[in-house]
Design a protein around this motif. Sequence first.
Motif, PDB file in Angstrom:
ATOM      1  N   GLU A   1       3.433 -51.400 -42.368  1.00 34.99           N
ATOM      2  CA  GLU A   1       3.335 -52.025 -43.682  1.00 34.99           C
ATOM      3  C   GLU A   1       2.298 -53.149 -43.700  1.00 34.99           C
ATOM      4  O   GLU A   1       1.580 -53.328 -44.690  1.00 34.99           O
ATOM      5  N   SER A   2       2.210 -53.904 -42.604  1.00 32.48           N
ATOM      6  CA  SER A   2       1.245 -55.008 -42.548  1.00 32.48           C
ATOM      7  C   SER A   2      -0.190 -54.493 -42.555  1.00 32.48           C
ATOM      8  O   SER A   2      -1.075 -55.072 -43.193  1.00 32.48           O
TER       9      SER A   2
ATOM     10  N   LYS B   1      14.438 -53.550 -40.821  1.00 29.06           N
ATOM     11  CA  LYS B   1      13.165 -52.871 -40.558  1.00 29.06           C
ATOM     12  C   LYS B   1      12.824 -53.000 -39.087  1.00 29.06           C
ATOM     13  O   LYS B   1      12.955 -54.085 -38.503  1.00 29.06           O
TER      14      LYS B   1
ATOM     15  N   GLY C   1      -1.066 -51.705 -43.920  1.00 32.74           N
ATOM     16  CA  GLY C   1      -1.260 -51.240 -45.291  1.00 32.74           C
ATOM     17  C   GLY C   1      -1.577 -52.384 -46.240  1.00 32.74           C
ATOM     18  O   GLY C   1      -2.292 -52.202 -47.234  1.00 32.74           O
TER      19      GLY C   1
ATOM     20  N   GLN D   1       7.739 -50.106 -38.179  1.00 33.76           N
ATOM     21  CA  GLN D   1       7.690 -50.004 -39.641  1.00 33.76           C
ATOM     22  C   GLN D   1       7.004 -51.230 -40.236  1.00 33.76           C
ATOM     23  O   GLN D   1       6.155 -51.112 -41.128  1.00 33.76           O
ATOM     24  N   ARG D   2       7.369 -52.406 -39.737  1.00 27.30           N
ATOM     25  CA  ARG D   2       6.750 -53.641 -40.232  1.00 27.30           C
ATOM     26  C   ARG D   2       5.256 -53.663 -39.925  1.00 27.30           C
ATOM     27  O   ARG D   2       4.442 -54.100 -40.752  1.00 27.30           O
TER      28      ARG D   2
END
Length: 384
Positions: free
Chosen positions: A17-18, A9, A20, A13-14
């Motif tokens: 996601e964090s 990743k 989110g 992207q990370r």
Amino acid sequence: MAYTETETKGWLQRLGESFGGIAAGLVLIALTTWLLWWNEGRTFKTAGAIGEAELVTHDVHDISRLDPSLEGKVIHATSKADTRDVLSDSLFGVQANAISLRREAEYYQWEEHEHSETRKKLGGGEETVRTYTYSKNWVSSPIDSGTFRDPAYRDSNSVLANIDDSTLWAGTVTFGAYTLPDFLKHSIGGELPLTLDSPDLQNISGIVPAERVHVSGSTIYLGTNPGSPQIGDVRVTFTQTPPAEVSIIAQVIRNTFEPFTASNGYTFSRLTMGAAGMAKMFESARSSNNTIAWILRAVGLIMAVIGLRLVFKPLSVLADVIPILGTIVEGGAGVVAFVLGLAWSLIVIAVAWVRFRPLVAGGLIAAAVILLALSYIRGKKAAA
């Protein structure tokens, strides 16, 4: 042989996601608040119901005959829970004169085990290596091997027969001159293996060839050789709950019982195996109530900490551009999440108790304020 997969990743992207995960963290904190509030109300009202029941319970030494004077009263009594019913498992032709007859099936299957290891990369990326291994085990339900990651093991599971678990209960269980209702009947323990004497296997033989049905002790084995199980083999174990001496606390209604309903709307009844005194049964009820309360408080604290860690996650991901810095930030965020989670849990518990025990609530609020103050001081020192 182990099967491995690698997932990479990027930093962006990370980070996405964090962010989110913040919403999930807030939902978890909201659920924590509800759980802790509900648990304190449940604990207090359950304790009240137990205490109210204790005040009105009569210790009855002989219940060998129906006593009209006991109508509507809460009693404590000890007698044998007995039945004349013969329970029959229609599929395997197993019978028992018992309070309950339980059938449990196990399946010999391939199981997938996953082990993952995550490594941070310079620039904020992350690499996760997942290793999958496989072993044969007895499990409680068939496993869908179509989802296995290693193609060599995919679709490798089968079952000779899919057997549902089942529990049969005697229709009539006597307690002296009285009859136990379902809620007390289902509380009777003391299950024992049922020795299978010449079961009628006609029905199961129509599903599985007779030469692959083996009976030993309390188990019926479906397969070629019980000593060398193969994928798809099934073993079915039978247990029974025989008649036994029990002690109960419940309200008499004609020739049976129902739970005592306290003035706060909560109900109370209890069944204990063997001869147990009234005082001991009420003490055990209070102990169980307190144990459940502390378990749910711990669950609430864990949920709060996890929720706060999700909220703080973007901070460590931002710092992960330099992996060592991200690790330090993540560790610090974990400590802060624990302190704040504990403080929030204490505040919710304290507010819940304000209505019932103001002195206890005041002490909890004071402890929460101290934790928040310590967290603030720690932050100031870190900033300095």
